[in-house]
Design a protein around this motif. Structure first.
Motif, short mmCIF file in Angstrom:
data_model
loop_
_atom_site.label_atom_id
_atom_site.label_comp_id
_atom_site.label_asym_id
_atom_site.label_seq_id
_atom_site.Cartn_x
_atom_site.Cartn_y
_atom_site.Cartn_z
N VAL A 98 -2.66 -25.91 21.89
CA VAL A 98 -3.01 -24.51 22.17
C VAL A 98 -3.26 -23.75 20.87
N VAL A 99 -2.42 -24.00 19.89
CA VAL A 99 -2.61 -23.43 18.55
C VAL A 99 -2.83 -24.60 17.59
N SER A 100 -3.51 -24.33 16.49
CA SER A 100 -3.83 -25.44 15.58
C SER A 100 -3.87 -24.98 14.14
N GLY A 101 -4.05 -25.95 13.27
CA GLY A 101 -4.14 -25.67 11.85
C GLY A 101 -5.57 -25.53 11.35
N ASP A 102 -6.54 -25.51 12.24
CA ASP A 102 -7.94 -25.33 11.85
C ASP A 102 -8.29 -23.85 11.95
N PHE A 103 -8.98 -23.34 10.94
CA PHE A 103 -9.39 -21.94 11.05
C PHE A 103 -10.70 -21.68 10.32
N LEU A 104 -11.35 -20.63 10.75
CA LEU A 104 -12.57 -20.12 10.14
C LEU A 104 -12.23 -18.76 9.55
N TRP A 105 -12.72 -18.50 8.35
CA TRP A 105 -12.46 -17.21 7.70
C TRP A 105 -13.80 -16.67 7.20
N PHE A 106 -13.98 -15.36 7.29
CA PHE A 106 -15.25 -14.72 6.93
C PHE A 106 -14.96 -13.39 6.28
N HIS A 107 -15.70 -13.09 5.19
CA HIS A 107 -15.58 -11.77 4.55
C HIS A 107 -16.96 -11.33 4.11
N HIS A 108 -17.36 -10.15 4.57
CA HIS A 108 -18.66 -9.55 4.25
C HIS A 108 -18.56 -8.89 2.88
N LEU A 109 -19.43 -9.29 1.93
CA LEU A 109 -19.41 -8.69 0.59
C LEU A 109 -20.43 -7.56 0.46
N ASP A 110 -21.69 -7.84 0.71
CA ASP A 110 -22.74 -6.82 0.70
C ASP A 110 -23.85 -7.28 1.65
N ASN A 111 -25.02 -6.64 1.56
CA ASN A 111 -26.10 -6.98 2.50
C ASN A 111 -26.60 -8.40 2.36
N ASP A 112 -26.47 -8.95 1.15
CA ASP A 112 -27.02 -10.29 0.91
C ASP A 112 -25.95 -11.38 0.78
N ARG A 113 -24.70 -11.03 0.69
CA ARG A 113 -23.68 -12.04 0.41
C ARG A 113 -22.43 -11.86 1.28
N CYS A 114 -21.82 -12.99 1.54
CA CYS A 114 -20.54 -13.02 2.26
C CYS A 114 -19.79 -14.28 1.84
N LEU A 115 -18.55 -14.32 2.16
CA LEU A 115 -17.72 -15.51 1.93
C LEU A 115 -17.38 -16.11 3.29
N VAL A 116 -17.52 -17.42 3.38
CA VAL A 116 -17.18 -18.13 4.61
C VAL A 116 -16.31 -19.32 4.22
N ALA A 117 -15.21 -19.48 4.92
CA ALA A 117 -14.32 -20.62 4.68
C ALA A 117 -13.99 -21.29 6.01
N VAL A 118 -13.91 -22.60 5.95
CA VAL A 118 -13.36 -23.38 7.06
C VAL A 118 -12.24 -24.22 6.48
N ALA A 119 -11.17 -24.35 7.25
CA ALA A 119 -10.01 -25.04 6.72
C ALA A 119 -9.32 -25.87 7.79
N ASP A 120 -8.69 -26.91 7.32
CA ASP A 120 -7.87 -27.78 8.16
C ASP A 120 -6.52 -27.88 7.48
N CYS A 121 -5.50 -27.31 8.11
CA CYS A 121 -4.16 -27.31 7.54
C CYS A 121 -3.38 -28.52 8.03
N THR A 122 -2.42 -28.95 7.22
CA THR A 122 -1.58 -30.06 7.65
C THR A 122 -0.74 -29.62 8.83
N GLY A 123 -0.51 -30.54 9.72
CA GLY A 123 0.32 -30.26 10.89
C GLY A 123 -0.52 -29.89 12.08
N HIS A 124 0.01 -30.17 13.25
CA HIS A 124 -0.62 -29.81 14.51
C HIS A 124 0.24 -28.77 15.19
N GLY A 125 -0.32 -28.11 16.15
CA GLY A 125 0.46 -27.16 16.95
C GLY A 125 0.96 -26.00 16.14
#
Length: 168
Positions: free
Chosen positions: A81-108
């Protein structure tokens, strides 16, 4: 003969009564144990469902991604139901942003806690210096993660951590 039959019948009735009472007590005890376990299970299930809602609040909404990208998709199929995978996003300006995808150790739940920590640390780092190089940001994320988990740079147990891809 009738006396022996009467004594045997009386002994069977007494043994049956004793057996019936002891089985009844055993069944009542098992029912109480089952009810206790059901309450505990319901409490744990409710907590995990709430943790799932919290984790869902950390993931950027599709509308935020739609503002930046014409075509995108997010595939999130956690094992639990819950997991260690996540998506992260941060808007910097009109042309740029930061995007991260991550897989953390552990399940649940342990993985979800690591994911929450990762999101929080990325949010802190981007607030300190949003234009920091992504590689430098990952370096500082690693330092903060080690510090937050009180690892002191030593690998303990299964090695708490996360694999992260961060793009600008």
């Amino acid at each position: 003969l009738w006396r022996n039959i009467g004594v045997a019948a009386l002994l069977f009735v007494i043994a049956g009564f004793v057996l019936f009472r002891s089985v009844g007590r055993w069944v009542q005890h098992e029912e109480r144990e089952r009810a206790t376990w059901q309450q505990r299970h319901a409490g744990v299930a409710d907590s995990i469902a709430y943790a799932s809602r919290i984790q869902g609040a950390l993931v950027p909404k599709p509308e935020a991604l739609r503002e930046r990208f014409d075509r995108f998709f997010v595939l999130n199929r956690p094992k639990d139901v819950v997991s260690g995978d996540f998506l992260w996003f941060h808007h910097l300006d009109n042309d740029r942003c930061l995007v991260a995808v991550a897989d953390c150790t552990g399940h649940g739940v342990p993985g979800a806690m690591m994911a929450t920590l990762g999101c929080s640390l990325l949010n802190e780092l981007v607030l300190q210096d949003p234009w920091r190089d992504p590689a430098d940001m990952l370096y500082h994320l690693n330092l903060r993660l080690v510090q937050s988990l009180h690892q002191g740079g030593q690998r303990k147990g299964a090695g708490e951590g996360m694999d992260v891809a961060l793009c600008r």
